[in-house]
Write a protein that holds these residues in place. Structure first.
Motif, PDB file in Angstrom:
ATOM      1  N   ALA A  96       0.837  -1.202   0.000  1.00  0.00           N
ATOM      2  CA  ALA A  96       0.000   0.000   0.000  1.00  0.00           C
ATOM      3  C   ALA A  96       0.873   1.254   0.000  1.00  0.00           C
ATOM      4  CB  ALA A  96      -0.927  -0.002   1.207  1.00  0.00           C
ATOM      5  N   SER A  97       1.940   1.226   0.772  1.00  0.00           N
ATOM      6  CA  SER A  97       2.876   2.361   0.787  1.00  0.00           C
ATOM      7  C   SER A  97       3.542   2.517  -0.574  1.00  0.00           C
ATOM      8  CB  SER A  97       3.934   2.153   1.880  1.00  0.00           C
ATOM      9  OG  SER A  97       3.329   2.029   3.154  1.00  0.00           O
ATOM     10  N   LEU A  98       3.888   1.378  -1.194  1.00  0.00           N
ATOM     11  CA  LEU A  98       4.476   1.425  -2.534  1.00  0.00           C
ATOM     12  C   LEU A  98       3.492   2.008  -3.546  1.00  0.00           C
ATOM     13  CD1 LEU A  98       6.739   0.664  -4.545  1.00  0.00           C
ATOM     14  CD2 LEU A  98       5.669  -1.593  -4.738  1.00  0.00           C
ATOM     15  N   LEU A  99       2.226   1.628  -3.458  1.00  0.00           N
ATOM     16  CA  LEU A  99       1.211   2.164  -4.371  1.00  0.00           C
ATOM     17  C   LEU A  99       1.112   3.677  -4.236  1.00  0.00           C
ATOM     18  CD1 LEU A  99      -1.110   1.829  -6.377  1.00  0.00           C
ATOM     19  CD2 LEU A  99      -2.621   1.359  -4.436  1.00  0.00           C
ATOM     20  N   SER A 100       1.137   4.179  -3.016  1.00  0.00           N
ATOM     21  CA  SER A 100       1.082   5.619  -2.790  1.00  0.00           C
ATOM     22  C   SER A 100       2.279   6.321  -3.434  1.00  0.00           C
ATOM     23  CB  SER A 100       1.052   5.901  -1.282  1.00  0.00           C
ATOM     24  OG  SER A 100       1.153   7.282  -1.021  1.00  0.00           O
ATOM     25  N   VAL A 101       3.458   5.745  -3.248  1.00  0.00           N
ATOM     26  CA  VAL A 101       4.681   6.348  -3.789  1.00  0.00           C
ATOM     27  C   VAL A 101       4.674   6.323  -5.310  1.00  0.00           C
ATOM     28  CG1 VAL A 101       7.173   6.026  -4.017  1.00  0.00           C
ATOM     29  CG2 VAL A 101       6.101   5.883  -1.773  1.00  0.00           C
ATOM     30  N   VAL A 102       4.352   5.183  -5.895  1.00  0.00           N
ATOM     31  CA  VAL A 102       4.382   5.052  -7.355  1.00  0.00           C
ATOM     32  C   VAL A 102       3.349   5.970  -7.999  1.00  0.00           C
ATOM     33  CG1 VAL A 102       3.995   3.467  -9.268  1.00  0.00           C
ATOM     34  CG2 VAL A 102       5.312   2.720  -7.290  1.00  0.00           C
ATOM     35  N   ILE A 141      -4.399  -4.721  -3.420  1.00  0.00           N
ATOM     36  CA  ILE A 141      -3.396  -3.655  -3.299  1.00  0.00           C
ATOM     37  C   ILE A 141      -2.070  -4.055  -3.942  1.00  0.00           C
ATOM     38  CG2 ILE A 141      -2.048  -2.273  -1.672  1.00  0.00           C
ATOM     39  CD1 ILE A 141      -4.946  -1.404  -1.906  1.00  0.00           C
ATOM     40  N   PRO A 142      -1.557  -5.276  -3.705  1.00  0.00           N
ATOM     41  CA  PRO A 142      -0.309  -5.653  -4.381  1.00  0.00           C
ATOM     42  C   PRO A 142      -0.392  -5.621  -5.901  1.00  0.00           C
ATOM     43  CG  PRO A 142      -0.688  -7.100  -2.512  1.00  0.00           C
ATOM     44  CD  PRO A 142      -1.924  -6.258  -2.658  1.00  0.00           C
ATOM     45  N   VAL A 143      -1.498  -6.121  -6.484  1.00  0.00           N
ATOM     46  CA  VAL A 143      -1.587  -6.112  -7.949  1.00  0.00           C
ATOM     47  C   VAL A 143      -1.681  -4.674  -8.456  1.00  0.00           C
ATOM     48  CG1 VAL A 143      -4.112  -6.292  -8.185  1.00  0.00           C
ATOM     49  CG2 VAL A 143      -2.625  -7.251  -9.934  1.00  0.00           C
ATOM     50  N   ALA A 144      -2.348  -3.799  -7.728  1.00  0.00           N
ATOM     51  CA  ALA A 144      -2.426  -2.390  -8.131  1.00  0.00           C
ATOM     52  C   ALA A 144      -1.058  -1.723  -8.040  1.00  0.00           C
ATOM     53  CB  ALA A 144      -3.437  -1.653  -7.260  1.00  0.00           C
ATOM     54  N   ALA A 145      -0.320  -2.007  -6.962  1.00  0.00           N
ATOM     55  CA  ALA A 145       0.998  -1.390  -6.775  1.00  0.00           C
ATOM     56  C   ALA A 145       1.969  -1.836  -7.858  1.00  0.00           C
ATOM     57  CB  ALA A 145       1.536  -1.728  -5.388  1.00  0.00           C
ATOM     58  N   LEU A 146       2.007  -3.133  -8.151  1.00  0.00           N
ATOM     59  CA  LEU A 146       2.941  -3.639  -9.158  1.00  0.00           C
ATOM     60  C   LEU A 146       2.538  -3.213 -10.567  1.00  0.00           C
ATOM     61  CD1 LEU A 146       3.531  -7.181  -7.658  1.00  0.00           C
ATOM     62  CD2 LEU A 146       5.201  -5.325  -7.809  1.00  0.00           C
ATOM     63  N   SER A 147       1.241  -3.142 -10.841  1.00  0.00           N
ATOM     64  CA  SER A 147       0.792  -2.654 -12.143  1.00  0.00           C
ATOM     65  C   SER A 147       1.155  -1.178 -12.319  1.00  0.00           C
ATOM     66  CB  SER A 147      -0.719  -2.837 -12.285  1.00  0.00           C
ATOM     67  OG  SER A 147      -1.084  -4.197 -12.209  1.00  0.00           O
ATOM     68  N   ALA A 148       0.970  -0.394 -11.254  1.00  0.00           N
ATOM     69  CA  ALA A 148       1.347   1.022 -11.311  1.00  0.00           C
ATOM     70  C   ALA A 148       2.852   1.178 -11.499  1.00  0.00           C
ATOM     71  CB  ALA A 148       0.895   1.729 -10.037  1.00  0.00           C
ATOM     72  N   LEU A 149       3.637   0.300 -10.867  1.00  0.00           N
ATOM     73  CA  LEU A 149       5.089   0.346 -11.048  1.00  0.00           C
ATOM     74  C   LEU A 149       5.456   0.035 -12.498  1.00  0.00           C
ATOM     75  CD1 LEU A 149       7.845   0.665  -9.667  1.00  0.00           C
ATOM     76  CD2 LEU A 149       7.797  -1.794  -9.176  1.00  0.00           C
TER      77      LEU A 149
END
Length: 260
Positions: A96-102, A141-149
């Motif tokens: 979730a923190s990674l998603l916010s940053v990306v 949340i993980p799939v959203a964060a990695l897709s955003a990355l």
């Protein structure tokens, strides 16, 4: 007064996300749901109990309905730090923190405005979905964060033409696919379509080297496909049964123009 560099802001945003989401995740009174309680937290436990490292396992049989990445991470956390709510849910906090940053970095890349980075990152971090699912061991949340990355790396590749970013985009997309399957494509290709629709985006795409485009595909296949090949070779009947059940549950091919 000038704002700090984007990398420093991104780090501070990540630390803020962890600080906001971390408190209380070890408490049994925290928000949960049947998917986390019955699947997310238990699957890595059963993998450890049965000595299964490559294959998700639950209630005495392989669990193939979802790809394995989150269960692998959960197993590693349990084995390293012990089985606990904290060990499992910290994975959600970090993603979730990674998603916010990306999300913030994508805004900065598009607008070259550090305030946009801060605003976007805080909006994502403060959203209800992130504040709830970011404190659970779930897949969304993980799939959203990695897709955003993967999208961020795509933008960087389009911006400077360095194929290393194309490789990073393919790797992140492959990892997103290993979290929740084809849904990762919807996030990624929505961004690609948006770039094509925009005039500057379409020109950038047309100018890019075919080597970079092939790198995205090659690395994605290299990351995402081996596990599915293994499952196809070792458990063909179970894989076919699982696929049929998933299609049936979601009625993917049941298209009708008449009212029910």
């Amino acid at each position: 007064m000038t704002l700090p560099r984007p990398t420093i802001l991104a780090l501070l945003l990540f630390l803020l996300g962890v600080a906001v989401l971390l408190p209380g995740i070890s408490q049994i009174t925290g928000i949960t749901g049947k998917d986390e309680y019955l699947l997310g937290l238990r699957t890595p436990m059963h993998m450890i109990e049965g000595g299964h490292g490559w294959l998700p396992w639950l209630d005495g049989e392989p669990r193939l309905k979802k790809p394995p990445l989150i269960y692998w991470l959960g197993k590693v956390r349990y084995e390293t730090f012990g089985i606990s709510l904290f060990s499992g849910r910290i994975i959600g906090v970090l993603f979730a923190s990674l998603l916010s940053v990306v999300s913030g970095l994508i805004a900065w890349f598009l607008f070259r405005d550090k305030k946009a980075l801060i605003f976007t990152g805080l909006v994502v971090l403060g959203s209800v979905g992130v504040m709830i699912d970011g404190r659970r061991l779930m897949l969304d949340i993980p799939v959203a964060a990695l897709s955003a990355l993967a999208i961020l790396f795509l933008l960087q590749w389009l911006g400077n033409g360095k194929n290393v970013y194309a490789i990073g985009s393919g790797a992140a997309l492959g990892l997103a696919f290993l979290v929740k399957g084809p849904v990762a494509f919807f996030f990624y290709f929505a961004a690609v379509v948006a770039l094509i629709v925009s005039s500057s985006g379409s020109k950038s795409l047309l100018r890019k080297s075919w080597v970079g485009g092939l790198s995205v595909i090659f690395v994605f296949v290299l990351v995402a496909v081996p596990w599915f090949i293994y499952i196809y070779l070792e458990y063909p009947e179970l894989l076919a049964e699982t696929f049929s059940a998933e299609v049936g549950e979601r009625e993917l091919f049941n298209i009708s123009l008449s009212p029910a």
